[in-house]
Design a protein around this motif. Structure first.
Motif, PDB file in Angstrom:
ATOM      1  N   ASN A 295       7.933   7.925 -17.507  1.00 53.45           N
ATOM      2  CA  ASN A 295       6.876   7.078 -16.959  1.00 53.45           C
ATOM      3  C   ASN A 295       7.448   5.792 -16.367  1.00 53.45           C
ATOM      4  N   ARG A 296       8.407   5.183 -17.047  1.00 55.60           N
ATOM      5  CA  ARG A 296       9.019   3.954 -16.514  1.00 55.60           C
ATOM      6  C   ARG A 296       9.744   4.235 -15.201  1.00 55.60           C
TER       7      ARG A 296
ATOM      8  N   HIS B  99       8.992   6.642 -12.985  1.00 54.71           N
ATOM      9  CA  HIS B  99       8.001   6.851 -11.919  1.00 54.71           C
ATOM     10  C   HIS B  99       7.310   5.541 -11.548  1.00 54.71           C
ATOM     11  N   GLU B 100       7.050   4.701 -12.552  1.00 54.48           N
ATOM     12  CA  GLU B 100       6.370   3.443 -12.262  1.00 54.48           C
ATOM     13  C   GLU B 100       7.241   2.541 -11.380  1.00 54.48           C
ATOM     14  N   LYS B 101       8.544   2.556 -11.646  1.00 48.70           N
ATOM     15  CA  LYS B 101       9.453   1.749 -10.825  1.00 48.70           C
ATOM     16  C   LYS B 101       9.396   2.183  -9.368  1.00 48.70           C
ATOM     17  N   HIS B 102       9.416   3.482  -9.127  1.00 53.15           N
ATOM     18  CA  HIS B 102       9.416   3.971  -7.743  1.00 53.15           C
ATOM     19  C   HIS B 102       8.029   3.897  -7.111  1.00 53.15           C
ATOM     20  N   LEU B 103       7.004   4.009  -7.933  1.00 50.65           N
ATOM     21  CA  LEU B 103       5.652   3.818  -7.392  1.00 50.65           C
ATOM     22  C   LEU B 103       5.487   2.403  -6.860  1.00 50.65           C
ATOM     23  N   GLY B 104       6.132   1.453  -7.526  1.00 48.99           N
ATOM     24  CA  GLY B 104       6.049   0.066  -7.090  1.00 48.99           C
ATOM     25  C   GLY B 104       6.649  -0.184  -5.727  1.00 48.99           C
ATOM     26  N   GLU B 105       7.442   0.754  -5.219  1.00 50.90           N
ATOM     27  CA  GLU B 105       7.991   0.605  -3.869  1.00 50.90           C
ATOM     28  C   GLU B 105       6.915   0.712  -2.797  1.00 50.90           C
ATOM     29  N   HIS B 106       5.747   1.271  -3.172  1.00 51.70           N
ATOM     30  CA  HIS B 106       4.630   1.370  -2.218  1.00 51.70           C
ATOM     31  C   HIS B 106       3.835   0.074  -2.125  1.00 51.70           C
ATOM     32  N   GLY B 107       4.066  -0.842  -3.047  1.00 49.20           N
ATOM     33  CA  GLY B 107       3.332  -2.103  -3.043  1.00 49.20           C
ATOM     34  C   GLY B 107       3.070  -2.576  -4.460  1.00 49.20           C
ATOM     35  N   SER B 108       2.401  -3.707  -4.576  1.00 51.75           N
ATOM     36  CA  SER B 108       2.125  -4.280  -5.896  1.00 51.75           C
ATOM     37  C   SER B 108       1.158  -3.370  -6.663  1.00 51.75           C
ATOM     38  N   LEU B 109       1.427  -3.216  -7.969  1.00 50.12           N
ATOM     39  CA  LEU B 109       0.611  -2.355  -8.823  1.00 50.12           C
ATOM     40  C   LEU B 109      -0.307  -3.213  -9.682  1.00 50.12           C
ATOM     41  N   ASP B 110      -1.571  -2.861  -9.693  1.00 50.68           N
ATOM     42  CA  ASP B 110      -2.558  -3.584 -10.502  1.00 50.68           C
ATOM     43  C   ASP B 110      -3.248  -2.581 -11.420  1.00 50.68           C
TER      44      ASP B 110
ATOM     45  N   ALA C 162      -9.964   3.472 -16.599  1.00 55.16           N
ATOM     46  CA  ALA C 162      -8.685   2.854 -16.262  1.00 55.16           C
ATOM     47  C   ALA C 162      -8.506   3.056 -14.759  1.00 55.16           C
ATOM     48  N   LEU C 163      -8.076   2.015 -14.076  1.00 52.03           N
ATOM     49  CA  LEU C 163      -7.967   2.063 -12.612  1.00 52.03           C
ATOM     50  C   LEU C 163      -6.638   1.470 -12.188  1.00 52.03           C
ATOM     51  N   LEU C 164      -5.962   2.185 -11.290  1.00 56.90           N
ATOM     52  CA  LEU C 164      -4.727   1.685 -10.682  1.00 56.90           C
ATOM     53  C   LEU C 164      -4.987   1.385  -9.211  1.00 56.90           C
ATOM     54  N   ARG C 165      -4.645   0.171  -8.820  1.00 52.23           N
ATOM     55  CA  ARG C 165      -4.680  -0.208  -7.405  1.00 52.23           C
ATOM     56  C   ARG C 165      -3.245  -0.413  -6.922  1.00 52.23           C
ATOM     57  N   VAL C 166      -2.964   0.092  -5.737  1.00 49.45           N
ATOM     58  CA  VAL C 166      -1.674  -0.130  -5.094  1.00 49.45           C
ATOM     59  C   VAL C 166      -1.923  -0.985  -3.853  1.00 49.45           C
ATOM     60  N   GLU C 167      -1.356  -2.170  -3.849  1.00 47.80           N
ATOM     61  CA  GLU C 167      -1.606  -3.124  -2.756  1.00 47.80           C
ATOM     62  C   GLU C 167      -3.108  -3.343  -2.555  1.00 47.80           C
ATOM     63  N   GLY C 168      -3.835  -3.408  -3.667  1.00 50.06           N
ATOM     64  CA  GLY C 168      -5.255  -3.713  -3.619  1.00 50.06           C
ATOM     65  C   GLY C 168      -6.160  -2.533  -3.362  1.00 50.06           C
ATOM     66  N   THR C 169      -5.594  -1.351  -3.067  1.00 46.35           N
ATOM     67  CA  THR C 169      -6.397  -0.166  -2.765  1.00 46.35           C
ATOM     68  C   THR C 169      -6.444   0.763  -3.972  1.00 46.35           C
ATOM     69  N   PRO C 170      -7.642   1.217  -4.380  1.00 47.13           N
ATOM     70  CA  PRO C 170      -7.725   2.140  -5.528  1.00 47.13           C
ATOM     71  C   PRO C 170      -6.887   3.393  -5.269  1.00 47.13           C
ATOM     72  N   ALA C 171      -6.007   3.718  -6.226  1.00 46.80           N
ATOM     73  CA  ALA C 171      -5.097   4.844  -6.042  1.00 46.80           C
ATOM     74  C   ALA C 171      -5.248   5.918  -7.112  1.00 46.80           C
ATOM     75  N   ALA C 172      -5.753   5.577  -8.304  1.00 43.44           N
ATOM     76  CA  ALA C 172      -5.920   6.552  -9.382  1.00 43.44           C
ATOM     77  C   ALA C 172      -6.906   5.990 -10.394  1.00 43.44           C
TER      78      ALA C 172
ATOM     79  N   GLY D  61      -1.518   9.483 -11.704  1.00 40.77           N
ATOM     80  CA  GLY D  61      -2.536   9.862 -12.676  1.00 40.77           C
ATOM     81  C   GLY D  61      -1.985   9.904 -14.084  1.00 40.77           C
ATOM     82  N   LYS D  62      -0.792  10.475 -14.222  1.00 37.65           N
ATOM     83  CA  LYS D  62      -0.163  10.566 -15.535  1.00 37.65           C
ATOM     84  C   LYS D  62       0.162   9.172 -16.073  1.00 37.65           C
ATOM     85  N   LEU D  63       0.714   8.319 -15.232  1.00 34.78           N
ATOM     86  CA  LEU D  63       1.033   6.959 -15.664  1.00 34.78           C
ATOM     87  C   LEU D  63      -0.217   6.248 -16.158  1.00 34.78           C
ATOM     88  N   LEU D  64      -1.314   6.466 -15.455  1.00 30.89           N
ATOM     89  CA  LEU D  64      -2.547   5.759 -15.791  1.00 30.89           C
ATOM     90  C   LEU D  64      -3.146   6.262 -17.091  1.00 30.89           C
ATOM     91  N   TYR D  65      -3.229   7.602 -17.261  1.00 35.76           N
ATOM     92  CA  TYR D  65      -3.907   8.037 -18.484  1.00 35.76           C
ATOM     93  C   TYR D  65      -3.071   7.792 -19.725  1.00 35.76           C
TER      94      TYR D  65
END
Length: 379
Positions: free
Chosen positions: A185-186, A188-199, A261-271, A299-303
């Protein structure tokens, strides 16, 4: 000599009063539904007036409610809506498929209360459909017992297996979450962050009126549901079941049980991952993600974040319901009670016809999954 006492010398006591159990059928949804639900088990307390009102608003139908009272206190409330040809006198319990369709019954409801319910029901319908609902449902089980004893035909058909995760027990055993999972998970989260800020956010009662459902709908509109289907099974879009959840959230008690639980990437809902919290039990209703980020398992990171938060909040068990068992078993879930659809046909000709058509009803359900189909995916 002692003077004998006359009958008039004794205080007259009122005759002993026996508690009375009675059932009455009412037009519309009864206001007693909430009172009954509040005295039921935690697992069924979402079955409130507004839950059924939301179903009628979203899916149509006119309701009647049979209310059973014991010593003037409501102990069972059975809402139902008619379907099919009028002369057939067919009805079903309304509601939403997620997590299941049942009716509220107080923990004080006893066998005479369910017998009274059946007596009133026989005057209303020839057949009642209840479900999909879990085996062992606390409201349905005593009703089925009373129906069989009273000469009703009781027909069940298999819908699916449920999957349960006892995350508190797994954590106590030191098997959940696995260290290997957390490392992945760590990564994937690191590489997901390359798409933008994670909220990472958690949504609860104040958030539904502030656009919470709209954020979930945005994810669904970008998900595989929109790409591969007509979108009618989406939970929160206008073309899906969004009207139901928005109407249900009008009740502040129901809104307080809803959680996401909601994940936004660069302010846009992603999961997102959406649940109903019922005491120490969490019903996992829906989850989805934007496939643009699929490579990094949003999805996996979020749940996983959601379940760790649930543990921190004192929750113990997750009911994942039916559906894709692969990822649920990877998480640690095990097969739970079967989910079935039931038909109850009143004594007489309806019961005779029901027994004759039993196999037709059973075959109209699903076949239980084979062992090969529920083998967990590689981790």
């Amino acid at each position: 000599m002692t003077k004998p006492m006359l009958l008039s010398d004794f205080e007259r006591l009122p005759p002993a009063r026996h508690p009375v159990t009675r059932a009455v059928a009412l037009d519309g949804l009864s206001g007693s539904i909430d009172a009954v639900a509040e005295h039921g088990p935690d697992s069924h307390r979402f079955l409130r007036f507004q839950w059924y009102a939301a179903a009628l608003s979203a899916y149509g139908g006119r309701a009647r409610t049979i209310v059973v009272e014991h010593d003037s206190d409501p102990v069972i409330a059975l809402p139902m809506v008619r379907f099919g040809p009028g002369p057939a006198r067919l009805a079903a319990v309304p509601g939403c498929y997620w997590p299941f369709r049942s009716f509220p019954a107080s923990q004080a409801a006893d066998a005479p209360a369910f017998a009274a319910l059946l007596s009133a029901l026989a005057g209303e319908v020839n057949a009642l459909r209840i479900g999909p609902v879990y085996d062992g449902d606390t409201s349905l089980t005593p009703l089925l017992q009373a129906a069989r004893a009273g000469g009703w035909a009781v027909l069940g058909r298999f819908v699916a297996d449920s999957y349960l995760l006892d995350m508190a027990a797994a954590q106590e055993e030191g098997t959940w979450p696995r260290n290997s999972t957390l490392r992945k998970n760590r990564f994937h989260e690191k590489h997901l962050g390359e798409h933008g800020s994670l909220d990472w956010q958690f949504l609860s009662r104040p958030d539904w009126e502030a656009g919470g459902f709209d954020a979930l709908a945005t994810v669904e509109e970008n998900s595989w549901i929109a790409a591969r289907t007509d979108g009618s099974d989406a939970k929160f879009t206008q073309s899906g079941h969004g009207a139901f959840w928005r109407a249900a959230a009008i009740d502040p008690v129901l809104a307080g049980m809803m959680w996401a639980a909601l994940l936004r990437v660069e302010g846009t809902p992603a999961a997102f991952s959406f649940d109903i919290n019922a005491g120490v039990l969490k019903y996992a209703i829906a989850n989805s993600y934007d496939p643009a980020f699929a490579k990094h398992s949003p999805g996996k990171l979020l749940y996983y974040r959601n379940l760790v938060r649930a543990l921190d909040d004192g929750m113990r068990t997750v009911d994942w319901g039916a559906g894709d068992s692969g990822y649920k078993r990877v998480i640690g879930a095990a097969k739970g009670p079967a989910i079935r659809d039931w038909l109850l046909l009143r004594p007489g000709l309806p019961a005779m016809l029901g027994r004759a058509l039993r196999q037709v009803w059973e075959r109209s359900g699903q076949a239980p999954a084979s062992a090969a189909e529920v083998t967990p995916a590689d981790t």
